[in-house]
Scaffold this active site. Structure first.
Site, PDB file in Angstrom:
ATOM      1  N   LEU A 144      -1.009   6.789  -9.215  1.00 60.30           N
ATOM      2  CA  LEU A 144      -1.920   5.915  -8.456  1.00 60.30           C
ATOM      3  C   LEU A 144      -3.364   6.140  -8.900  1.00 60.30           C
ATOM      4  O   LEU A 144      -3.769   7.262  -9.148  1.00 60.30           O
ATOM      5  CB  LEU A 144      -1.856   6.238  -6.967  1.00 60.30           C
ATOM      6  N   LYS A 196      -8.494  16.198  -8.584  1.00 59.50           N
ATOM      7  CA  LYS A 196      -7.451  16.580  -9.550  1.00 59.50           C
ATOM      8  C   LYS A 196      -7.064  18.055  -9.394  1.00 59.50           C
ATOM      9  O   LYS A 196      -5.913  18.422  -9.623  1.00 59.50           O
ATOM     10  CB  LYS A 196      -7.920  16.289 -10.985  1.00 59.50           C
ATOM     11  N   THR A 232      -8.306   1.827 -19.250  1.00 58.20           N
ATOM     12  CA  THR A 232      -7.523   1.184 -18.193  1.00 58.20           C
ATOM     13  C   THR A 232      -8.534   0.646 -17.175  1.00 58.20           C
ATOM     14  O   THR A 232      -9.732   0.952 -17.264  1.00 58.20           O
ATOM     15  CB  THR A 232      -6.583   2.177 -17.460  1.00 58.20           C
ATOM     16  N   TYR A 251     -16.751  14.299 -14.484  1.00 56.68           N
ATOM     17  CA  TYR A 251     -15.295  14.246 -14.317  1.00 56.68           C
ATOM     18  C   TYR A 251     -14.740  15.570 -13.782  1.00 56.68           C
ATOM     19  O   TYR A 251     -14.556  15.726 -12.578  1.00 56.68           O
ATOM     20  CB  TYR A 251     -14.585  13.797 -15.618  1.00 56.68           C
ATOM     21  N   ASP A 287       0.820  -1.206   0.000  1.00 57.29           N
ATOM     22  CA  ASP A 287       0.000   0.000   0.000  1.00 57.29           C
ATOM     23  C   ASP A 287       0.862   1.268   0.000  1.00 57.29           C
ATOM     24  O   ASP A 287       1.461   1.625   1.020  1.00 57.29           O
ATOM     25  CB  ASP A 287      -0.912  -0.034   1.233  1.00 57.29           C
TER      26      ASP A 287
HETATM   27  P1  NAD Z   1      -4.559   1.880 -13.506  1.00 56.08           P
HETATM   28  O1  NAD Z   1      -5.736   1.337 -12.766  1.00 56.08           O
HETATM   29  O2  NAD Z   1      -4.156   1.208 -14.768  1.00 56.08           O
HETATM   30  O3  NAD Z   1      -3.251   1.886 -12.538  1.00 56.08           O
HETATM   31  C1  NAD Z   1      -3.314   2.172 -11.185  1.00 56.08           C
HETATM   32  C2  NAD Z   1      -2.000   1.799 -10.512  1.00 56.08           C
HETATM   33  O4  NAD Z   1      -2.084   2.189  -9.122  1.00 56.08           O
HETATM   34  C3  NAD Z   1      -1.678   0.296 -10.509  1.00 56.08           C
HETATM   35  O5  NAD Z   1      -0.294   0.109 -10.669  1.00 56.08           O
HETATM   36  C4  NAD Z   1      -2.101  -0.140  -9.100  1.00 56.08           C
HETATM   37  O6  NAD Z   1      -1.419  -1.300  -8.605  1.00 56.08           O
HETATM   38  C5  NAD Z   1      -1.679   1.094  -8.317  1.00 56.08           C
HETATM   39  N1  NAD Z   1      -2.351   1.202  -7.012  1.00 56.08           N
HETATM   40  C6  NAD Z   1      -3.661   1.337  -6.723  1.00 56.08           C
HETATM   41  N2  NAD Z   1      -3.846   1.436  -5.388  1.00 56.08           N
HETATM   42  C7  NAD Z   1      -2.604   1.378  -4.821  1.00 56.08           C
HETATM   43  C8  NAD Z   1      -2.119   1.441  -3.498  1.00 56.08           C
HETATM   44  N3  NAD Z   1      -2.909   1.603  -2.442  1.00 56.08           N
HETATM   45  N4  NAD Z   1      -0.780   1.322  -3.297  1.00 56.08           N
HETATM   46  C9  NAD Z   1       0.084   1.137  -4.345  1.00 56.08           C
HETATM   47  N5  NAD Z   1      -0.329   1.094  -5.634  1.00 56.08           N
HETATM   48  C10 NAD Z   1      -1.651   1.219  -5.859  1.00 56.08           C
HETATM   49  O7  NAD Z   1      -4.865   3.424 -13.689  1.00 56.08           O
HETATM   50  P2  NAD Z   1      -4.500   4.528 -14.804  1.00 56.08           P
HETATM   51  O8  NAD Z   1      -5.722   4.774 -15.606  1.00 56.08           O
HETATM   52  O9  NAD Z   1      -3.213   4.253 -15.463  1.00 56.08           O
HETATM   53  O10 NAD Z   1      -4.375   5.803 -13.843  1.00 56.08           O
HETATM   54  C11 NAD Z   1      -3.152   6.320 -13.370  1.00 56.08           C
HETATM   55  C12 NAD Z   1      -3.263   7.836 -13.262  1.00 56.08           C
HETATM   56  O11 NAD Z   1      -3.467   8.364 -14.591  1.00 56.08           O
HETATM   57  C13 NAD Z   1      -4.445   8.301 -12.420  1.00 56.08           C
HETATM   58  O12 NAD Z   1      -4.081   9.440 -11.690  1.00 56.08           O
HETATM   59  C14 NAD Z   1      -5.478   8.686 -13.471  1.00 56.08           C
HETATM   60  O13 NAD Z   1      -6.412   9.653 -13.022  1.00 56.08           O
HETATM   61  C15 NAD Z   1      -4.573   9.257 -14.554  1.00 56.08           C
HETATM   62  N6  NAD Z   1      -5.182   9.356 -15.896  1.00 56.08           N
HETATM   63  C16 NAD Z   1      -5.824   8.290 -16.443  1.00 56.08           C
HETATM   64  C17 NAD Z   1      -6.436   8.436 -17.690  1.00 56.08           C
HETATM   65  C18 NAD Z   1      -7.191   7.292 -18.337  1.00 56.08           C
HETATM   66  O14 NAD Z   1      -7.959   7.544 -19.276  1.00 56.08           O
HETATM   67  N7  NAD Z   1      -7.006   6.077 -17.900  1.00 56.08           N
HETATM   68  C19 NAD Z   1      -6.339   9.642 -18.391  1.00 56.08           C
HETATM   69  C20 NAD Z   1      -5.622  10.691 -17.823  1.00 56.08           C
HETATM   70  C21 NAD Z   1      -5.051  10.537 -16.566  1.00 56.08           C
END
Ligand code: NAD
Length: 398
Positions: free
Chosen positions: A143, A248, A280, A239, A115
Site C-alpha cells: 500500500l 518504514k 510510480t 526519506y 479501502d
Molecule cells: P503505487 O502508488 O504505484 O501503488 C499503491 C497501491 O496502493 C495502489 O494499488 C493503490 O490502489 C493502493 N492503495 C492506496 N490506498 C489504498 C487504500 N486505502 N486501500 C486499498 N488500496 C490502496 O505505489 P508503489 O510505489 O508501488 O508503492 C508500493 C510500496 O512499495 C510502498 O510501500 C512503497 O513505499 C514501496 N516502495 C516503493 C518504491 C518506489 O520507488 N516507488 C521503492 C521501494 C519501495
C-alpha cells in the site's frame, strides 16, 4: 459503450485521467516479461493475496505470481471506476486488462476495490479467500496511501513527507514549471510523525495478518512481505530519516513480530523487502526524488544495471522467494533488491551529476525526459503502439 478520444489532462505535473488502451499495453508488456521466464516453479506460491495490487510494485508482484507461476491471485486496491464519460483511474484499467488476460490464459484472479484499512474490506477479502482460494501461502503488502482512517478509533491520519528534527534544504525539480530549484522543508511536528507512522507503518499490516491467522486462511509455511525503501544518503533527511522513514522503521518492527507469530503458528515468515527506486505515482510525490529518478536510471542503464518494477519483482521471486531455501537477508533481516542501485560506483556518479544540474541543462545532464515519459506511461499515455487520435472504449469493468 462509451467510445471517446482520450487526451492526457494534467493538473500541474499530475495526470488527472488515464488511457485504457495504454494501461492495457503496459499490463501486456509486463505479462510478456514474466511468462516462461521465472525459475523455481516447484517452490512457488500457489495462492497469493496482494494488498495494493493495481499499480506499481503491487501490480508487478501480482503479475509475476500469476503469469510467472500460475498462482491464483486476489488483489485489493482503491481505484475509481468509470462513470458515464468520466474515465477511470489507471489502476482500474490495469485491473480490467489483468482480468481479461487471466480469463484468456485460464488463471484465477479476483479483485476487491475499496479501502484496505477498513474492517469491511478486510472481511470481504476473508470471505473471498474462504470461498475461492484458501489457504493463502503468500501475502504481499504494497500500500502507498496519503491517509488512513483507523477503524478502531474512526480517526483519520494524514501522512506528510517532511524531515524530522531539523529543516532540510536541497535541490529538486519543480515539476510544474520544470525548474531546478532549492527547496527547504521544515521539520515535522511530533503529531505529523505519529500520523505518518499510523498511515505507512506496520499497524495495518499487523491487522491484516492477525485477521488472516484468526480466520485460519493461511497455509502452513505462509510468508508475508511488505515493501520499503532506504536509498542513498543524499535523500536520507527526507526519506530514511524523515517521516516516511520513521513509518518504514515501524514496518520493520512489525516484520519482526509477525515473523515470530507466523513461525510459531505455521512455520511461516514475515519480511520487509527493500526495493529499488522506480517511477510510480507514490514515489513521484516525494520532494527531491524526481531529480534522483532523472539521474539514477540513466546511470544504471549505462552500466547495464537498470531495472524497473517488473525486473525487480522477477528477481524477488526467482532469487529470494522460490529458491527452495531460506532467502538471503541483511543484518536487519531484510531482503535487499536495492543492491544494484546502492552500488558505490552508481551512487558516486549520481552524486557527481547532482550539483551540476540547472534549469538550463536539465534535459542534457539528466534524463528528465525519460522520467516524464515514464510518469505519463503510468497513466497509459505516451505508450508505444497506442493511437491516441482513435476513440477508445472507456466504460470498462472486470
Ligand atoms: P503505487 O502508488 O504505484 O501503488 C499503491 C497501491 O496502493 C495502489 O494499488 C493503490 O490502489 C493502493 N492503495 C492506496 N490506498 C489504498 C487504500 N486505502 N486501500 C486499498 N488500496 C490502496 O505505489 P508503489 O510505489 O508501488 O508503492 C508500493 C510500496 O512499495 C510502498 O510501500 C512503497 O513505499 C514501496 N516502495 C516503493 C518504491 C518506489 O520507488 N516507488 C521503492 C521501494 C519501495
Amino acid at each position: 459503450m462509451t467510445l471517446q478520444i482520450v487526451k492526457r489532462r494534467s493538473r500541474g505535473f499530475i495526470c488527472v485521467n488515464a488511457h485504457p488502451d495504454g494501461c492495457r499495453r503496459n499490463v501486456e508488456r509486463w505479462v510478456a516479461g514474466v511468462k516462461g521466464k521465472m525459475s523455481g516453479a516447484e517452490n512457488a506460491p500457489k495462492s497469493v493475496l496482494v494488498i495494493g495490487a493495481s499499480t506499481g510494485y503491487g501490480l508487478a508482484s501480482r503479475i509475476a505470481a500469476a503469469w510467472g507461476y500460475g498462482a491464483k491471485t486476489l488483489g485489493v486496491f482503491f481505484e475509481r471506476p468509470p462513470e458515464g464519460d468520466k474515465v477511470a483511474t489507471a489502476g482500474h484499467y490495469n485491473t480490467v486488462a489483468l482480468h481479461s488476460m487471466a480469463k484468456r490464459d485460464g488463471l484465477f484472479a479476483a479483485s476487491i476495490n475499496g479501502d484496505a484499512f477498513s474492517d469491511e474490506i478486510k472481511r470481504a477479502t476473508a470471505e473471498t479467500i474462504r470461498k475461492q482460494m484458501a489457504p493463502i501461502d503468500l501475502v504481499i503488502y504494497s500500500l502507498a496511501s496519503p491517509k488512513r482512517t483507523d477503524p478502531r478509533t474512526s480517526k483519520t491520519h494524514s501522512s506528510v513527507l517532511k524531515p524530522v528534527g531539523q529543516a532540510y534544504t536541497n535541490r529538486t525539480i519543480e515539476l510544474d514549471s520544470e525548474k531546478v530549484v532549492s527547496v527547504t522543508l521544515e521539520p515535522a511536528t511530533d503529531i505529523e510523525v505519529a500520523d505518518t507512522v499510523a498511515v505507512m507503518g506496520g499497524d495495518d499490516w499487523r491487522l491484516w495478518m492477525e485477521m488472516l491467522l484468526e480466520e485460519k486462511l493461511l497455509a502452513p509455511g505462509a510468508r508475508t512481505l511488505a515493501y520499503s525503501y532506504i536509498g542513498p544518503k543524499i535523500t536520507w533527511p527526507i526519506y530514511r530519516d524523515g517521516t516516511i522513514g520513521q513509518a518504514k522503521k515501524d514496518l520493520e518492527r512489525a516484520a519482526k513480530d509477525l515473523d515470530a507469530e507466523l513461525a510459531n503458528q505455521l512455520g511461516g515468515h514475515a519480511w520487509v523487502s527493500v526495493n529499488k527506486a522506480v517511477v510510480t505515482q507514490a514515489s513521484a510525490a516525494i520532494p527531491v526524488v524526481p531529480l534522483y529518478l532523472s539521474l539514477l536510471p540513466m546511470v544504471m542503464k549505462k552500466k547495464n544495471l537498470e531495472e524497473g518494477v517488473l525486473e525487480q519483482m522477477r528477481r524477488l521471486f526467482t532469487d529470494f522467494l522460490c529458491t527452495g531455501s531460506a532467502p538471503k537477508l541483511d543484518e536487519a533481516r531484510r531482503l535487499r533488491l536495492d543492491d544494484r542501485e546502492m552500488r558505490a560506483d552508481v551512487q558516486e556518479e549520481v552524486a557527481a551529476l547532482w550539483p551540476r544540474i540547472t534549469t538550463e541543462n536539465l534535459r542534457e545532464v539528466s534524463d528528465f525526459a525519460g522520467f516524464q515519459r515514464e510518469f505519463r506511461g503510468l497513466f497509459g499515455f505516451e505508450v508505444d503502439g497506442v493511437d491516441y487520435d482513435q476513440p477508445a472504449e472507456t466504460d470498462l469493468n472486470w
